[in-house]
Design an enzyme around this catalytic site. Sequence first.
Site, PDB file in Angstrom:
ATOM      1  N   GLY A 388      51.206  33.988  36.547  1.00 46.10           N
ATOM      2  CA  GLY A 388      50.413  34.481  37.890  1.00 46.10           C
ATOM      3  C   GLY A 388      49.894  35.750  37.748  1.00 46.10           C
ATOM      4  N   PRO A 389      48.838  36.819  37.802  1.00 44.74           N
ATOM      5  CG  PRO A 389      46.608  36.304  38.988  1.00 44.74           C
ATOM      6  CD  PRO A 389      47.846  35.447  38.480  1.00 44.74           C
ATOM      7  N   PRO A 390      48.289  39.534  38.173  1.00 46.00           N
ATOM      8  CG  PRO A 390      48.188  41.687  36.658  1.00 46.00           C
ATOM      9  CD  PRO A 390      47.750  40.356  36.737  1.00 46.00           C
ATOM     10  N   GLY A 391      49.872  41.544  40.912  1.00 45.65           N
ATOM     11  CA  GLY A 391      50.083  42.098  42.323  1.00 45.65           C
ATOM     12  C   GLY A 391      49.888  40.851  43.101  1.00 45.65           C
ATOM     13  CB  VAL A 392      50.205  37.218  43.198  1.00 48.71           C
ATOM     14  CG1 VAL A 392      48.141  37.567  42.741  1.00 48.71           C
ATOM     15  CG2 VAL A 392      50.436  36.804  41.966  1.00 48.71           C
ATOM     16  N   GLY A 393      52.479  39.170  44.195  1.00 45.46           N
ATOM     17  CA  GLY A 393      53.962  39.219  44.972  1.00 45.46           C
ATOM     18  C   GLY A 393      54.712  38.598  43.956  1.00 45.46           C
ATOM     19  CE  LYS A 394      53.684  37.709  37.744  1.00 45.78           C
ATOM     20  NZ  LYS A 394      52.393  39.025  38.633  1.00 45.78           N
ATOM     21  CB  THR A 395      58.200  41.785  41.238  1.00 51.24           C
ATOM     22  OG1 THR A 395      57.426  41.786  39.970  1.00 51.24           O
ATOM     23  CG2 THR A 395      59.654  42.503  40.833  1.00 51.24           C
ATOM     24  CB  SER A 712      36.859  27.319  29.496  1.00 47.65           C
ATOM     25  OG  SER A 712      36.075  28.044  30.267  1.00 47.65           O
ATOM     26  CE  LYS A 755      38.037  28.294  34.201  1.00 49.08           C
ATOM     27  NZ  LYS A 755      37.986  27.898  33.256  1.00 49.08           N
TER      28      LYS A 755
END
Length: 816
Positions: A388-395, A712, A755
């Site tokens: 996912g994109p940065p800053g979504v809480g993965k880590t 796309s 999107k």
Amino acid sequence: MKVSENNLFLISEMLDTDTEFIPLLSSEDEELIKAEKIPEVLPILPLRNTVLFPGVVIPITVGRDKSIKLVKEAYKDKKLIGVVAQIDAEIEEPEPADLNTIGSVANIIKILQMPDGNTTVIIQGKKRFQLLEMVQSEPYFKARVQEYDKVENLVRDKEFKALISSLKDLSIQIIRQSPNIPSDAAFAIKNIESPVFLVNFVSSNLNTDIAEKQKLLEISDFHERAQKVLFSLTKELQMLELKNQIQNKVKVDLDKQQRDYFLHQQIKTIQEELGDAPGTQDINELREKASKKKWLKEVHEIFEKELSKLQRMNTQAADYSVQLNYLELYVDLPWNEYSKDNFDLKRAKKILDEDHYGLEKVKERIVEHLAVIKLKNDLKAPILCLVGPPGVGKTSLGKSIARALDRKYIRMSLGGVRDEAELRGHRKTYIGAMPGRIIQNLKKVKSSNPVFVLDEVDKVLGANVSGDPQAALLEILDPEQNISFHDNYLEVEYDLSKVMFIATANTLSTIHPALIDRMEVIDISGYLLEEKVEIARRHLILKQLKEHGVKKNQLLFVNGIIEKIIDDYTREAGVRTLEKNIATIIRKKVINIVENIDYERKISNADLLKILGPPRFQKEKGLSNLVAGVVTGLAWTAVGGEILFVEASLSKGKGTLTLTGNLGDVMKESATIALEYLKSHAGFLELDPDVFQKWNVHIHVPEGATPKDGPSAGITMFTTLASAFTQRKVRAKVAMTGEITLRGKVLPVGGIKEKILAAKRAKITDIVLSVENKKDIIDIKEKYREGLTFHYVDQMIEVVDYALLKEKVKNPVNIE
């Protein structure tokens, strides 16, 4: 200086006991010497490696037959001789041309026959002479000479006295610094009265080459000669001081080494007497730790073998510490040591919900895993990959999972890792070898079943000169292989199957396909505006208040303000920039709190403008449909979804196509396909096929500084061209995404959830996409789809039929 060789006291010892002691030259003696007349013809004695100065007594070793004959006859007849230094000391039989022209008249004091058979002659210089011409060469040289002993510039002023005093002081310092020169030499220097003799005495004993001494002998200007001698003394004193510093330093180092050696030998002897040999304590500690380990039989046998090897080693050997470090790692690793999982599913759900808002799919997967372990009591840990994109809480999700399972937590960043040895370790035979970071981290947490977050797995470099780290990850992240993970340093298979690996990545495009195949990929999309507000309220604001030492009741963020921060000051899929902005606002308010300045607890729009400045981003919104040839598209980026606008303009010409807006090759191809399909199906839109030869087409995608690519935007470009040529209005609040083909098919694309979020932010109400993307829409939660109507198409013509109104724009261009 070579005073040790030339010192008068030493020379006196070489004389017979009945020989009168030779005193230093006094001023009266100097006057007597000056008054002496020298013969017109003198026997000449060539000297190889020294220069005789007037008044100075030196011993010389005579070896040539000519020279021996000369000194014996002169000593017998008590005659004076002329002493001249050779220009080249290597010449065995010198010719007249090989001799310097300035020398010293000498008196032979004593001839000594040494035990080794050599003849030593003690001579004293009288005055200088100049060699005019040779008159005899056999049996020895004789030459016509004239006196060369006029001393110029002998003015006894203050400068003269200071010069003589400096010469004496420096000479004494050099004598004290030189361990080979007897201290009596300093006494001799102090008692020299004659300044001329002092300069001659010091010149004779200078530690310099023969050529330099010869130059000093030839200088008649006393002041100049004294200055040169002073310069040479200063240089020699500096060299002596530097030499002594080096010797003292080396001596200190050697003394310490010797001291350490003797102490070690004493300790060794004491230990042997007590029955406690060196290394016994290390071995006993290793055995004690090993007794508590839950080792398999094979692992235990390897340990005993390596331990016996350590016992046979000398503790002073370099390999001893290498072997000891290896065995210490061996006993420190948590072999078959596991933390007990907490199987309370409700508690796990509660912890996951407390730490993260949303991310339902990941939470469900963790709870499923717990449920299966609870039922079966044994299960290989899943290997998840959160994309996912940065800053979504993965880590941070990894830490939350560890807390929910009651497991230890490890995070290892793989960003920029380019050496396979960082993961697998080096062989222990290499100097400075150490285990890989996987084994090191397991040793650190003392558990074989931690939650292990492999952060930024998409940033690992592929094959290079240092190996292929991605290939090493294949074994680590394969549930069928990691049961016997091989670390090059450990050289024993280690079980990683109970470790819960969680990889994080921003994109899958840079990850090796074989690596993706081994992981369970879970997409984490961006957040809706409402979700970001909730995350800020529940987590970010509370966290930043705590970090800045501010109480909850001292500052108040209302929902409207949080929404304004999100809309006007951030453009991201995650919440990282939002958190930074909140921290900035709190810091500014802390100043008022600390200085007891009255302030408004409730953050206002005015505060945002003052602290964060004017809005950085304009709110994304769809364009109006008043102009033909402008259509809203949807795009995916690494930081989430975006809307983009495709514009088309027509001008009279020959049908050329121009593309601008920093477009990639794939996007350019989509534009070409869209135009060619429009040409071949002009009849469907009631267009004259010849019209395409009369109008130039210019397609532009705004924000030209941003590179854009991908298939796309295909249906967006086709709709743009159709609107431009027909001058029909585009339906309001419509956005679209889909790939096109020359046969008119609309193909599915990725990044649908991102999107959709971008469309919601831009207040879009209708989205056109491929019928094959319907499965992706079904998979998206209802709250994300709320307020949106989806129109699924299979053919490109269907897009135009829906997106273009029958009504033409105001003031349409006449396309003929």
